[in-house]
Write an enzyme that holds these catalytic residues in place. Structure first.
Site, PDB file in Angstrom:
ATOM      1  N   ASP A 107      -2.339   9.297   7.636  1.00 29.50           N
ATOM      2  CA  ASP A 107      -1.493   8.256   7.047  1.00 29.50           C
ATOM      3  C   ASP A 107      -0.120   8.798   6.692  1.00 29.50           C
ATOM      4  O   ASP A 107       0.808   8.037   6.462  1.00 29.50           O
ATOM      5  CB  ASP A 107      -2.174   7.662   5.810  1.00 29.50           C
ATOM      6  CG  ASP A 107      -3.512   7.062   6.211  1.00 29.50           C
ATOM      7  OD1 ASP A 107      -4.510   7.812   6.224  1.00 29.50           O
ATOM      8  OD2 ASP A 107      -3.542   5.878   6.559  1.00 29.50           O
ATOM      9  N   ARG A 153       0.863  -1.197   0.000  1.00 26.39           N
ATOM     10  CA  ARG A 153       0.000   0.000   0.000  1.00 26.39           C
ATOM     11  C   ARG A 153       0.894   1.241   0.000  1.00 26.39           C
ATOM     12  O   ARG A 153       1.854   1.314   0.770  1.00 26.39           O
ATOM     13  CB  ARG A 153      -0.943   0.006   1.216  1.00 26.39           C
ATOM     14  CG  ARG A 153      -2.037  -1.046   1.113  1.00 26.39           C
ATOM     15  CD  ARG A 153      -3.129  -0.827   2.125  1.00 26.39           C
ATOM     16  NE  ARG A 153      -4.023   0.262   1.755  1.00 26.39           N
ATOM     17  CZ  ARG A 153      -4.955   0.748   2.577  1.00 26.39           C
ATOM     18  NH1 ARG A 153      -5.081   0.277   3.802  1.00 26.39           N
ATOM     19  NH2 ARG A 153      -5.769   1.717   2.178  1.00 26.39           N
TER      20      ARG A 153
HETATM   21  O1  MRU Z   1      -7.635   2.686   4.004  1.00 26.86           O
HETATM   22  P1  MRU Z   1      -7.380   2.575   5.466  1.00 26.86           P
HETATM   23  O2  MRU Z   1      -8.518   2.079   6.270  1.00 26.86           O
HETATM   24  O3  MRU Z   1      -6.088   1.870   5.781  1.00 26.86           O
HETATM   25  O4  MRU Z   1      -7.153   4.077   5.828  1.00 26.86           O
HETATM   26  C1  MRU Z   1      -6.283   4.473   6.767  1.00 26.86           C
HETATM   27  C2  MRU Z   1      -7.028   5.030   7.862  1.00 26.86           C
HETATM   28  O5  MRU Z   1      -7.414   4.299   8.737  1.00 26.86           O
HETATM   29  C3  MRU Z   1      -7.411   6.412   7.867  1.00 26.86           C
HETATM   30  O6  MRU Z   1      -6.966   7.188   6.863  1.00 26.86           O
HETATM   31  C4  MRU Z   1      -7.176   6.962   9.227  1.00 26.86           C
HETATM   32  O7  MRU Z   1      -8.000   8.024   9.402  1.00 26.86           O
HETATM   33  C5  MRU Z   1      -5.747   7.350   9.447  1.00 26.86           C
HETATM   34  S1  MRU Z   1      -5.112   6.851  10.928  1.00 26.86           S
HETATM   35  C6  MRU Z   1      -4.591   5.294  10.679  1.00 26.86           C
END
Ligand code: MRU
Length: 376
Positions: free
Chosen positions: A246, A100
């Site tokens: 992220d 990812r």
């Molecule tokens: O696609 P995801 O569920 O992995 O997305 C990441 C997140 O959980 C969010 O963006 C979150 O708000 C950030 S904190 C880990």
């Protein structure tokens, strides 16, 4: 955190490692909130697939999973030569890094593990150091979340109505979470407040995961449709927004987070509502110079064109039946960017384990915040 399943409470980490079987242990998040299940992932290729397919998701949780995945791959090496071992570890690193692209914790965690292995002079020693470093990353993630909870707790005052987006709770980290940490700390200090969880289409991490966590924790909350936040803000029904991230750019204070975060930040600024972002230090990217350069994951169309859920009837064995249903017009396609970037000027403060700072102050505090210069 404590999880109550069939009337029994047990402490679980989102990510763990079984040393004897060389398996990464993950809560299968795609089944929540309907089924709670822990799965064992047998090798680093399957660990990368678990990250890609979102068995585990959330910045800190995929960081810890990748750290364990790198250790898992390193421990599976059967030879004795350090040159072959180093080449093998590099391949494992690349496989996991490709899973990812947006959350920087994944690569930051593996860089930490790879660096700490270097002091080993034999393959066996490096394998041992790799696992110790992965465990240290996971423990540090928990410690950071605890610390930022203490830093942010006073922002949550009695009776407040708080909006959060997606899931930056303990399921998105190893434990406790980031956006939820100040909430859990304020609850422990005896304050009452109410949380609005954006449902967070297309994968609905707010409706399924954050709401489940808050329910487990006994925190007053309601799920709202993503489009409802503006209306509630206009009516004075939201006092504070707190989200995770992220990737936060250390140089500019820009914040990448789940798609829809930027929209909420614009709305909050328009209505004069404080907007906070809570992060562990592994979420800071000290290298990138512009938010536009953050790789934004484009996910499959099916997520937008339909939805996963469970049927209201159960199977013969009494289990909920999980189904995907098509919502959209059958001949239409979709565009599905998973994240967006919020500019620093829309953010009131970044809640870190070391304190709460305006986004523009991160760079000046880079030594305190552990900013290492690495080649981009
Ligand atoms: O696609 P995801 O569920 O992995 O997305 C990441 C997140 O959980 C969010 O963006 C979150 O708000 C950030 S904190 C880990």
């Amino acid at each position: 955190m404590l999880v109550r399943v069939s009337g029994r409470s047990r402490h679980h980490r989102t990510v763990d490692f079984d040393e004897r079987r060389n398996c990464v242990r993950l809560i299968e998040q795609r089944l929540l909130p309907h089924t709670f299940k822990v799965v064992s992932i047998p090798d680093h290729v399957a660990t990368a697939a678990a990250i890609r397919d979102m068995v585990v998701r959330g910045a800190g949780a995929i960081g810890a999973t990748a750290a364990y995945g790198l250790a898992q791959g390193a421990r599976a090496f059967g030879g004795r030569g350090l040159t072959g071992f180093t080449r093998h570890v590099e391949r494992v690193f690349q496989t996991l890094a490709a899973a990812r692209p947006t959350a920087v914790d994944l690569v930051n965690a593996m860089i930490q593990v790879r660096e700490r292995m270097q002091s080993g002079t034999t393959v066996t020693e490096r394998q041992r150091l790799a696992l110790a470093a992965a465990r240290a990353f996971a423990d540090e993630d928990v410690a950071h979340c605890e610390a930022l909870g203490r830093q942010g707790a006073s922002l949550i005052r009695e009776g407040m109505r708080v909006l959060t987006h997606c899931n930056a709770g303990w399921l998105a980290f190893v434990d406790i979470g980031t956006a939820t940490a100040p909430l859990y700390a304020a609850q422990a200090e005896g304050r009452n407040f109410h949380v609005f969880c954006d449902e967070t289409r297309p994968r609905c991490q707010g409706a399924s995961l954050t709401a489940w966590e808050l329910a487990q924790q006994g925190i007053s909350h309601q799920i709202i449709a993503d489009n409802a936040a503006g209306h509630l803000m206009q009516r004075g029904e939201i006092d504070l927004v707190i989200v995770g991230s992220d990737r936060v750019l250390g140089r500019t204070g820009e914040v990448a987070n789940k798609i829809g975060t930027y929209t909420k930040a614009v709305l909050a600024a328009h209505h004069g509502i404080p907007f906070y972002v809570a992060i562990p230090l592994s979420t800071i990217d000290w290298n990138l110079r512009r938010g536009r350069d953050i790789p934004i994951e484009e996910r499959e169309e099916a997520e937008v064109l339909g939805a996963w859920g469970v049927t209201t009837s159960v199977s013969r064995s009494g289990k909920a039946i999980r189904r995907y249903v098509r919502i959209a017009n059958p001949t239409s396609g979709a565009r599905n960017p998973g994240f967006d970037v919020t500019p620093a000027e829309l953010i009131t403060g970044i809640i870190t384990p070391a304190g709460v700072f305006p986004p523009g102050e991160l760079w000046g505090r880079r030594l305190e915040l552990g900013g290492a210069f690495r080649p981009a």
